[in-house]
Design a protein around this motif. Structure first.
Motif, PDB file in Angstrom:
ATOM      1  N   UNK A   1      43.184  56.614 -51.799  1.00  0.00           N
ATOM      2  CA  UNK A   1      42.319  55.353 -52.246  1.00  0.00           C
ATOM      3  C   UNK A   1      42.093  54.634 -50.735  1.00  0.00           C
ATOM      4  N   UNK A   2      40.850  54.785 -50.336  1.00  0.00           N
ATOM      5  CA  UNK A   2      40.584  54.344 -48.971  1.00  0.00           C
ATOM      6  C   UNK A   2      38.928  53.426 -49.189  1.00  0.00           C
ATOM      7  N   UNK A   3      39.270  52.244 -49.002  1.00  0.00           N
ATOM      8  CA  UNK A   3      37.950  51.531 -49.179  1.00  0.00           C
ATOM      9  C   UNK A   3      37.592  50.951 -48.046  1.00  0.00           C
ATOM     10  N   UNK A   4      36.537  51.208 -47.471  1.00  0.00           N
ATOM     11  CA  UNK A   4      35.931  50.692 -46.266  1.00  0.00           C
ATOM     12  C   UNK A   4      34.650  49.869 -46.502  1.00  0.00           C
ATOM     13  N   UNK A   5      34.589  48.731 -45.849  1.00  0.00           N
ATOM     14  CA  UNK A   5      33.386  47.930 -45.841  1.00  0.00           C
ATOM     15  C   UNK A   5      33.402  47.069 -44.889  1.00  0.00           C
ATOM     16  N   UNK A   6      31.929  46.471 -44.433  1.00  0.00           N
ATOM     17  CA  UNK A   6      32.078  45.569 -43.375  1.00  0.00           C
ATOM     18  C   UNK A   6      32.441  44.174 -43.878  1.00  0.00           C
ATOM     19  N   UNK A   7      32.640  44.046 -45.031  1.00  0.00           N
ATOM     20  CA  UNK A   7      32.992  42.717 -45.763  1.00  0.00           C
ATOM     21  C   UNK A   7      33.956  43.182 -46.512  1.00  0.00           C
ATOM     22  N   UNK A   8      35.290  42.243 -46.245  1.00  0.00           N
ATOM     23  CA  UNK A   8      36.508  42.344 -46.765  1.00  0.00           C
ATOM     24  C   UNK A   8      36.461  42.346 -48.479  1.00  0.00           C
ATOM     25  N   UNK A  10      34.302  42.979 -50.555  1.00  0.00           N
ATOM     26  CA  UNK A  10      33.780  44.320 -51.022  1.00  0.00           C
ATOM     27  C   UNK A  10      34.795  45.183 -51.315  1.00  0.00           C
ATOM     28  N   UNK A  11      35.790  45.360 -50.394  1.00  0.00           N
ATOM     29  CA  UNK A  11      37.063  46.258 -50.454  1.00  0.00           C
ATOM     30  C   UNK A  11      38.143  45.706 -51.460  1.00  0.00           C
ATOM     31  N   UNK A  12      38.230  44.157 -51.582  1.00  0.00           N
ATOM     32  CA  UNK A  12      39.012  43.668 -52.469  1.00  0.00           C
ATOM     33  C   UNK A  12      38.750  43.976 -53.946  1.00  0.00           C
ATOM     34  N   UNK A  13      37.209  43.801 -54.325  1.00  0.00           N
ATOM     35  CA  UNK A  13      36.893  44.035 -55.458  1.00  0.00           C
ATOM     36  C   UNK A  13      37.176  45.686 -55.740  1.00  0.00           C
ATOM     37  N   UNK A  14      36.583  46.547 -54.908  1.00  0.00           N
ATOM     38  CA  UNK A  14      36.828  48.000 -55.330  1.00  0.00           C
ATOM     39  C   UNK A  14      38.559  48.183 -55.490  1.00  0.00           C
ATOM     40  N   UNK A  15      39.431  47.511 -54.889  1.00  0.00           N
ATOM     41  CA  UNK A  15      40.738  47.652 -55.143  1.00  0.00           C
ATOM     42  C   UNK A  15      41.206  47.181 -56.266  1.00  0.00           C
ATOM     43  N   UNK A  56      35.068  38.675 -57.385  1.00  0.00           N
ATOM     44  CA  UNK A  56      35.161  39.900 -57.739  1.00  0.00           C
ATOM     45  C   UNK A  56      36.417  40.255 -58.713  1.00  0.00           C
ATOM     46  N   UNK A  57      37.452  39.674 -57.794  1.00  0.00           N
ATOM     47  CA  UNK A  57      39.020  40.045 -58.450  1.00  0.00           C
ATOM     48  C   UNK A  57      39.006  39.475 -59.964  1.00  0.00           C
ATOM     49  N   UNK A  58      38.372  38.276 -60.056  1.00  0.00           N
ATOM     50  CA  UNK A  58      38.417  37.825 -61.434  1.00  0.00           C
ATOM     51  C   UNK A  58      37.496  38.183 -62.353  1.00  0.00           C
ATOM     52  N   UNK A  59      36.256  38.654 -61.871  1.00  0.00           N
ATOM     53  CA  UNK A  59      35.352  39.523 -62.728  1.00  0.00           C
ATOM     54  C   UNK A  59      35.909  40.644 -63.355  1.00  0.00           C
ATOM     55  N   UNK A  60      36.876  41.548 -62.543  1.00  0.00           N
ATOM     56  CA  UNK A  60      37.288  42.777 -62.911  1.00  0.00           C
ATOM     57  C   UNK A  60      38.343  42.655 -63.893  1.00  0.00           C
ATOM     58  N   UNK A  61      39.172  41.688 -63.620  1.00  0.00           N
ATOM     59  CA  UNK A  61      40.380  41.362 -64.349  1.00  0.00           C
ATOM     60  C   UNK A  61      40.213  40.980 -65.964  1.00  0.00           C
ATOM     61  N   UNK A  62      40.993  41.638 -66.967  1.00  0.00           N
ATOM     62  CA  UNK A  62      40.685  41.330 -68.188  1.00  0.00           C
ATOM     63  C   UNK A  62      41.537  40.160 -68.576  1.00  0.00           C
ATOM     64  N   UNK A  63      42.581  39.636 -67.765  1.00  0.00           N
ATOM     65  CA  UNK A  63      43.298  38.278 -68.020  1.00  0.00           C
ATOM     66  C   UNK A  63      43.743  37.660 -66.732  1.00  0.00           C
TER      67      UNK A  63
END
Length: 120
Positions: A1-8, A10-15, A56-63
């Motif tokens: 699991x390696x996520x690389x982006x210039x903007x953190x 986007x990495x958090x959403x991917x995680x 994006x973290x909240x958008x991904x979460x179910x709850x």
């Protein structure tokens, strides 16, 4: 699991998306935590809009459950759990809870009426 982006963010959403998929693939829930921004420090109700760094973290979460405390509640080892987001249920429920700092545990002790959302 390696996520690389210039903007953190986007990495958090991917995680978060990876964890959600991992839990779905293996048929179990995944719990994570996230910080809020400074603006939420003085709010009585914390919402998904207060999540810092990446919405994006909240958008991904179910709850999304926010642990809310006033200074008075901190002194009494009390808190409120606010259902800030629920993909398949009605959001906005508020639960009174007892916080046990030594055990880092929270036990709900009842349902309460949500306070005014004016400061949320």
């Amino acid at each position: 699991m390696l996520f690389r982006s210039k903007q953190r963010r986007f990495e958090l959403t991917a995680i978060y998306e990876w964890y959600r998929a991992f839990g779905g693939d293996n048929n179990f829930p995944v719990w994570t935590a996230s910080q809020v921004g400074r603006g939420a420090y003085t709010k009585e109700i914390i919402t998904e809009a207060d999540i810092s760094e990446d919405i994006g973290k909240a958008n991904t979460a179910d709850v999304v459950i926010a642990i809310c405390q006033t200074l008075e509640e901190v002194e009494k080892d009390r808190c409120r759990l606010f259902l800030a987001k629920a993909r398949d249920a009605k959001r906005g429920a508020m639960f009174d809870a007892k916080f046990f700092p030594d055990a880092q545990a929270i036990v709900t002790i009842g349902v309460t009426k949500p306070r005014e959302m004016a400061n949320a």
